[in-house]
Design an enzyme around this catalytic site. Structure first.
Site, mmCIF file in Angstrom:
data_model
loop_
_atom_site.group_PDB
_atom_site.id
_atom_site.type_symbol
_atom_site.label_atom_id
_atom_site.label_comp_id
_atom_site.label_asym_id
_atom_site.label_seq_id
_atom_site.Cartn_x
_atom_site.Cartn_y
_atom_site.Cartn_z
ATOM 1 N N LYS A 69 0.883 -1.171 0.000
ATOM 2 C CA LYS A 69 0.000 0.000 0.000
ATOM 3 C C LYS A 69 0.915 1.214 0.000
ATOM 4 C CE LYS A 69 -3.176 2.718 2.698
ATOM 5 N NZ LYS A 69 -3.603 3.039 4.074
ATOM 6 N N GLY B 214 -8.030 9.686 9.863
ATOM 7 C CA GLY B 214 -8.359 9.810 11.272
ATOM 8 C C GLY B 214 -9.452 10.799 11.621
ATOM 9 N N ALA C 110 -9.396 5.803 4.337
ATOM 10 C CA ALA C 110 -9.205 6.959 5.223
ATOM 11 C C ALA C 110 -10.443 7.843 5.298
ATOM 12 C CB ALA C 110 -8.004 7.804 4.802
ATOM 13 N N GLY C 111 -10.713 8.318 6.513
ATOM 14 C CA GLY C 111 -11.748 9.312 6.731
ATOM 15 C C GLY C 111 -13.108 8.795 7.135
ATOM 16 N N ASN D 189 -8.982 1.843 9.859
ATOM 17 C CA ASN D 189 -8.106 1.603 11.004
ATOM 18 C C ASN D 189 -8.631 2.353 12.225
ATOM 19 O OD1 ASN D 189 -4.518 1.176 11.359
ATOM 20 N ND2 ASN D 189 -6.036 1.279 12.946
ATOM 21 N N THR D 190 -8.492 3.681 12.211
ATOM 22 C CA THR D 190 -8.858 4.487 13.372
ATOM 23 C C THR D 190 -10.293 4.268 13.831
ATOM 24 O OG1 THR D 190 -7.302 6.186 12.626
ATOM 25 C CG2 THR D 190 -8.914 6.838 14.292
#
Length: 262
Positions: free
Chosen positions: A97, A158, A185-186, A207-208
């Protein structure tokens, strides 16, 4: 089923491994979500402060899920290429990635360096999944140099804002109908993941939203169900939105005076 670089995966969810409260919670979250891949960086510390080493690698292997190394934290082409090559040796995989950050505040990808690094790595035999913006032209350049799948962001890493540029993402999906597009993301809520899947995106990387939630294990399950539900809805063909009401109950046999104008 998700297909990337001619390889098929049973899930459309990819899961990051950073910032979980403990290694055990990470392992349980992965087992609950059953993702296609788990991402990991050579630059990050292990869960609960554990140094990145054999213990963390053993934990990842115990999950039985393929590992997708990333180049998180890299800000130059040479740095990203070197990190990718090291990751290939450590994790024994050609998957990468590719992340190249151009701004420390927004963590926005530097698409110019991203294209250059992607071309180098693809020529070196890597299967590159580039973390990019929703910019159509930049995405086309990544495809031109050999990328077979893209990872556009929904919002800055995040933030949990969801798809802040919905129009641009939908244009990207429409203009690149045959390219696997994974939202990366986001995203902060399962409903946001379901939404982008309903738009026709091929997968979601998180992830977050999972690792920093109150209960990562249950949140991992919630996202897995949301991704699956969103894809099923897309494949089923949602009804189009209308400006006027339309009765779902047939009017056959209805008394004539019910249609009278007052």
């Amino acid at each position: 089923m998700l297909t990337l670089y001619s390889e098929t995966f049973p899930s459309r969810l990819l899961l990051g491994t950073a910032a979980y409260p403990t290694p055990e919670i990470l392992k349980q979250s992965v087992r609950t979500a059953r993702p296609a891949m788990i991402t990991v960086s050579l630059r990050r510390a292990g869960c609960g402060g554990e140094a990145h080493g054999q213990g963390f690698w053993s934990l990842l292997q115990e999950t039985g899920v393929p590992v997708l190394p990333n180049t998180a934290g890299c800000q130059s082409v040479q740095e990203a290429v070197t990190t990718a090559q090291m990751a290939r040796e450590v994790f024994e995989t050609d998957w990468i990635k590719l992340e190249l950050i151009g701004d420390d505040d927004t963590l926005q990808p530097d698409v110019f360096q991203l294209v250059e690094a992607a071309e180098i790595l693809i020529k070196d035999g890597f299967k590159v999944l580039p973390y990019c913006t929703e910019d159509l032209i930049a995405c086309r350049r990544l495809l031109d140099v050999g990328c077979q799948a893209l990872m556009p962001w929904a919002a800055p890493i995040g933030t949990g804002l969801g798809a802040v540029h919905a129009y641009a993402l939908n244009v990207l999906r429409e203009r690149l109908p045959y390219t696997p597009l994974i939202i990366d993301a986001g995203l902060g809520l399962p409903s946001q993941a379901a939404q982008v899947m309903e738009w026709g995106f091929d997968g979601v990387l998180l992830n977050t939203a999972v690792s920093r939630s109150g209960d990562p294990v249950n949140m991992a399950r919630a996202f897995a169900l949301a991704v699956e539900s969103g894809r099923l809805a897309f494949e089923a063909g949602p009804v189009e939105a209308r400006d006027k009401a339309q009765a779902s109950t047939p009017t056959v046999g209805q008394p004539f005076w019910h249609s009278a104008e007052y």
